[in-house]
Design an enzyme around this catalytic site. Structure first.
Site, PDB file in Angstrom:
ATOM      1  N   ASP A  39       0.817  -1.212   0.000  1.00 22.57           N
ATOM      2  CA  ASP A  39       0.000   0.000   0.000  1.00 22.57           C
ATOM      3  C   ASP A  39       0.854   1.267   0.000  1.00 22.57           C
ATOM      4  OD1 ASP A  39      -1.835  -1.991   0.353  1.00 22.57           O
ATOM      5  OD2 ASP A  39      -2.156  -1.596   2.487  1.00 22.57           O
TER       6      ASP A  39
ATOM      7  N   TYR B 108      -5.392 -11.603   9.492  1.00 21.64           N
ATOM      8  CA  TYR B 108      -4.322 -11.297   8.543  1.00 21.64           C
ATOM      9  C   TYR B 108      -2.988 -11.847   9.072  1.00 21.64           C
ATOM     10  CZ  TYR B 108      -1.386  -8.299   5.529  1.00 21.64           C
ATOM     11  OH  TYR B 108      -0.469  -7.817   4.636  1.00 21.64           O
TER      12      TYR B 108
END
Ligand code: GLA
Length: 408
Positions: free
Chosen positions: A194, A246
């Site tokens: 990201d 995650y």
């Protein structure tokens, strides 16, 4: 169905700069104007999901939606922060309070964590006053947190004169500092795609990011010329990367890599042999996703480079199936968004980002955009879910300074 009102608009640079500057002026009236305004974008990932922390290859584009930071450095080590979110949260503290396990609110850790990382890397960061305004939807899996970290990183880099944003190598250092803010100060074990997307992308290009070597390639990405578009569907379903799911997947991948004597799954000498050797069915599924997703991403890049747009959709569909069945990070809202857009004629569709809610993307013919949005909205209504939100993703540029108020 009226679809325009469901679209999240991107601010223009002057609108975003104006909003951040106004908020700065209201919050810190005694200071007058900030030194400047810096902006950095959210992202979607076209393909290559949950492979960044496995040394894989991903292919994000920057969104036109950006986070804007109006900032002024201080002579001391105080930090004062204000954000335009909800009831305009404010935070005030000392730079020394921003650190791993510092007990600061998480939005402050995202915003100021990069100052801690830059300091650790030997850059003399001081205190600052900053106002944050953003049109990147929060919690939508579109990297609002990376946009914030990167806009702050660009601002601090500029006002303290490090000059990192001016060169690719410097930008890579900024990316690393922003990743460290998220991993070390916020405590979210994310993989780094990201921040790279926010700081290293080029307009009208997708970024092929090799997470093993750090190499980047700008891949021309001009769908409009083909009469195509990427529709982003924000399911508005809950999305959290800090809740353990995650991290569990990341830990499993790292454990298998270590057992196989390599650092990342990308480096497996014989992936098929590893899959045969694994006895735990969950590990088989997870590793199978990672291996196949890296292959799909390479294939996608090749198709894109050769202009074979008609074949991209099938890879997106396969990616979604793999994330849903093997990596198990999808959810009913994402599956419905994907299925409804395909039924409405999309060439392909998949979840994008970390999953567990968040957004899906669909490759659609431009003339079918409205019909696709209407079909997805209808499917959500039929399920009794809150209406989805949409935006159109065009490949925007990386973060930069958008306004300079006075000589720095
Ligand atoms: C989140 C993380 C990224 C990446 C994606 C999945 O967005 O922040 O590092 O792992 O999930 O591809």
């Amino acid at each position: 169905m009226e679809t325009d009102s469901m679209k999240i608009p991107a601010w223009t640079a002057s609108e975003g700069a104006h909003r951040a500057r106004e908020l700065f002026g209201e919050a810190f009236p005694e200071l007058g104007r900030p030194s400047g305004v810096w902006a950095s974008p959210g992202r979607i990932n076209l393909i290559g999901e949950h492979v960044d922390y496995n040394g894989g290859v991903c292919l994000p584009i920057a969104l036109p939606h950006r986070t804007y930071v109006a900032l002024r450095p201080r002579e001391d080590t105080r930090i004062r922060l204000i954000s335009d979110e909800g009831d305009a949260p404010r935070w005030e503290g000392d730079l020394s309070a921003v650190k791993p396990d510092g007990g600061i609110p998480s939005w402050v850790a995202y915003a100021a964590g990069v100052a801690w990382a830059l300091q650790r890397d030997g850059y003399a960061v001081g205190g600052f006053d900053a106002a944050v305004a953003s049109c990147v939807p929060l919690g939508a899996g579109l990297s609002s947190s990376a946009a914030l970290e990167c806009a702050m990183g660009l601002a601090l880099d500029d006002v303290y004169g490090f000059g990192l944003a001016a060169s690719p190598a410097g930008r890579a250092e900024l990316v690393a500092a922003c990743i460290s803010a998220e991993n070390d100060v916020v405590g979210a074990p994310t993989g780094g795609m990201d921040q790279a997307a926010s700081l290293l992308t080029t307009k009208d290009h997708a970024l092929r990011l090799d997470c093993l070597t750090g190499a980047t390639t700008q891949v021309p990405f001009d769908l409009a010329a083909q009469g195509l578009a990427i529709l982003v569907i924000d399911t508005q379903a809950k999305h959290s990367l800090v809740d353990g799911q995650y991290g569990q997947r990341r830990a499993l991948c790292e454990r298998v890599a270590a057992e196989e004597g390599v650092e990342t799954l990308r480096q497996l000498p014989d992936p098929a042999a590893t899959l045969t050797r694994l006895t735990d069915p969950e590990a088989v599924r997870r590793v199978r996703h990672v291996i196949s997703e890296i292959e799909r991403t390479e294939e996608f890049v090749e198709l894109l480079t050769k202009g074979r747009y008609g074949e991209l959709g099938a890879l997106m569909d396969a990616s979604h199936a793999s994330l849903r069945d093997d990596y198990e990070v999808s959810c009913p809202e994402l599956d419905t968004a994907v299925e409804a857009s395909r039924a409405a004629g999309a060439w392909g569709a998949r979840m994008t980002g970390g999953g567990f809610g968040g957004s899906a993307i669909a490759l659609v013919e431009e003339r079918n955009l409205d019909a696709t949005m209407a079909a997805v909205a209808q499917a959500f209504m039929d399920n009794g879910w809150r209406g989805p939100r949409f935006l159109q993703a065009t490949a925007a540029g990386a973060g930069c300074r958008v306004s300079k108020e006075e000589a720095l």
